[in-house]
Design an enzyme around this catalytic site. Structure first.
Site, PDB file in Angstrom:
ATOM      1  N   ARG A  34       0.836  -1.216   0.000  1.00 47.33           N
ATOM      2  CA  ARG A  34       0.000   0.000   0.000  1.00 47.33           C
ATOM      3  C   ARG A  34       0.866   1.260   0.000  1.00 47.33           C
ATOM      4  NH1 ARG A  34      -2.846   2.534   4.770  1.00 47.33           N
ATOM      5  NH2 ARG A  34      -4.260   4.091   3.871  1.00 47.33           N
ATOM      6  N   HIS A  38       0.479   3.999  -2.863  1.00 52.00           N
ATOM      7  CA  HIS A  38       0.065   5.371  -2.577  1.00 52.00           C
ATOM      8  C   HIS A  38       1.166   6.383  -2.876  1.00 52.00           C
ATOM      9  CE1 HIS A  38      -3.821   4.925  -0.043  1.00 52.00           C
ATOM     10  NE2 HIS A  38      -3.684   3.892  -0.870  1.00 52.00           N
ATOM     11  N   TRP A 178     -10.470  -8.630   2.376  1.00 55.41           N
ATOM     12  CA  TRP A 178     -11.172  -8.988   1.142  1.00 55.41           C
ATOM     13  C   TRP A 178     -11.213 -10.503   0.940  1.00 55.41           C
ATOM     14  CZ3 TRP A 178      -7.998  -4.667   1.401  1.00 55.41           C
ATOM     15  CH2 TRP A 178      -8.550  -3.448   0.987  1.00 55.41           C
TER      16      TRP A 178
END
Length: 303
Positions: A34, A38, A178
């Site tokens: 991540r 990002h 998820w």
């Protein structure tokens, strides 16, 4: 201290810290992915600002963006490696960490090239609001990803990063993983998106979808999908790629590797020697060491 340019040594040290008992699902790998995502996803092809070059998240203007909540943990996890290998820039370290984490979590090998420089001031830090908002739909996804130069197929491939990690209510507002095994890269995200019974979650948080995989019961933590995720099966151009990746893991790995390699090169304008300038309109760049870490680097309290 390693020898200047010994990226294999950095890779090995990143791989050695991924398992972390007590953090999320026992691995910092997903949050490192991540961080790389990002740090790169702020790019705009219209004005050629943002992207992985510069490591602007060291400054509050970018690091304090609500979309980056929790990434202060990822940056802190990598700080001992930066101290051990002070010659590597943060921009290279963060992107390399994401690539190593994906590979170590059974994902594909992703091409990575060094040479990024770090901003020595906040002049080129991109404005906030350029990262995806999970509460939106397919129009928002296209707005965000088209701005970076991606097409529909690449949007679906990159969303496959949601095979890893989880959302946190005290960061994004959303909550849950998820997939059942959020520390192993796979194409399960697409299979679950197509085949599980997704229903609006009844809770006190923002709108998200909830479902249980076969073998789970109501006492287990439910799986989740964001509105942006679910829009992939609602959209007639996105859905065929979801179906392809659910059916063919090798195709997904190949396409994801290409798209992620493209992502982490956004905003990187290289000279003949491979060094990346902080902005391609500058004069020929040279290696710019990162400023020392301090309380003004944009680190935020643990969210």
């Amino acid at each position: 201290m390693s020898k200047l340019g010994d990226f294999d040594a950095v890779r090995k040290d990143i791989a050695s810290i991924l398992k972390k008992k007590g953090y999320d699902d026992g691995s910092i790998g997903p949050v490192l992915v991540r961080l790389a995502w990002h740090a790169s996803g702020t790019y705009s092809k219209e004005d050629e600002t943002g992207g992985s070059n510069g490591a602007g998240m060291r400054y509050e203007e970018e690091g304090g963006d609500p979309a980056n909540a929790g990434l202060e943990n990822a940056r802190a996890f990598l700080e001992p490696i930066k101290e051990k290998h002070p010659w590597i820039t943060y921009a290279d370290l963060w992107t390399l960490a994401g690539v190593v984490a994906i590979k170590e979590m059974d994902g594909p090998e992703i091409e990575w090239k060094p040479g990024r420089t770090d901003f020595t001031n906040k002049r080129y830090v991109p404005p906030r609001g350029r990262l995806p908002d999970g509460a939106q739909g397919q129009d928002h996804l296209r707005h965000i990803f088209y701005r970076m130069g991606f097409n529909d197929q690449e949007i679906v491939a990159l969303t496959g990063a949601h095979n890893l990690g989880r959302c946190h209510k005290n960061r994004s507002g959303f909550d849950g993983p998820w997939v059942v095994n959020p520390t192993r890269f796979s194409n399960t995200f697409y299979k679950f998106l197509l085949n599980l019974k997704w229903e609006p979650r009844k809770w006190d948080g923002p709108f998200q979808y909830s479902a249980y995989a076969p073998g789970m019961d109501e006492d287990d933590e439910p799986l989740m999908m964001l509105p942006t995720d679910y829009s992939l099966v609602q959209d007639e151009k996105f859905r065929p790629w979801v179906e392809k990746y659910a059916a063919d893991r090798d195709l997904f790995y190949a396409d994801f590797a290409k798209a992620f390699a493209k992502l982490i090169e956004l905003g990187v304008y290289r000279d003949e020697d491979g060094i990346a300038r902080c902005d391609k309109r500058d004069a020929k760049g040279s290696y710019i060491p990162a400023p020392k870490k301090s309380s003004s680097t944009g680190a935020r309290p643990n969210l």
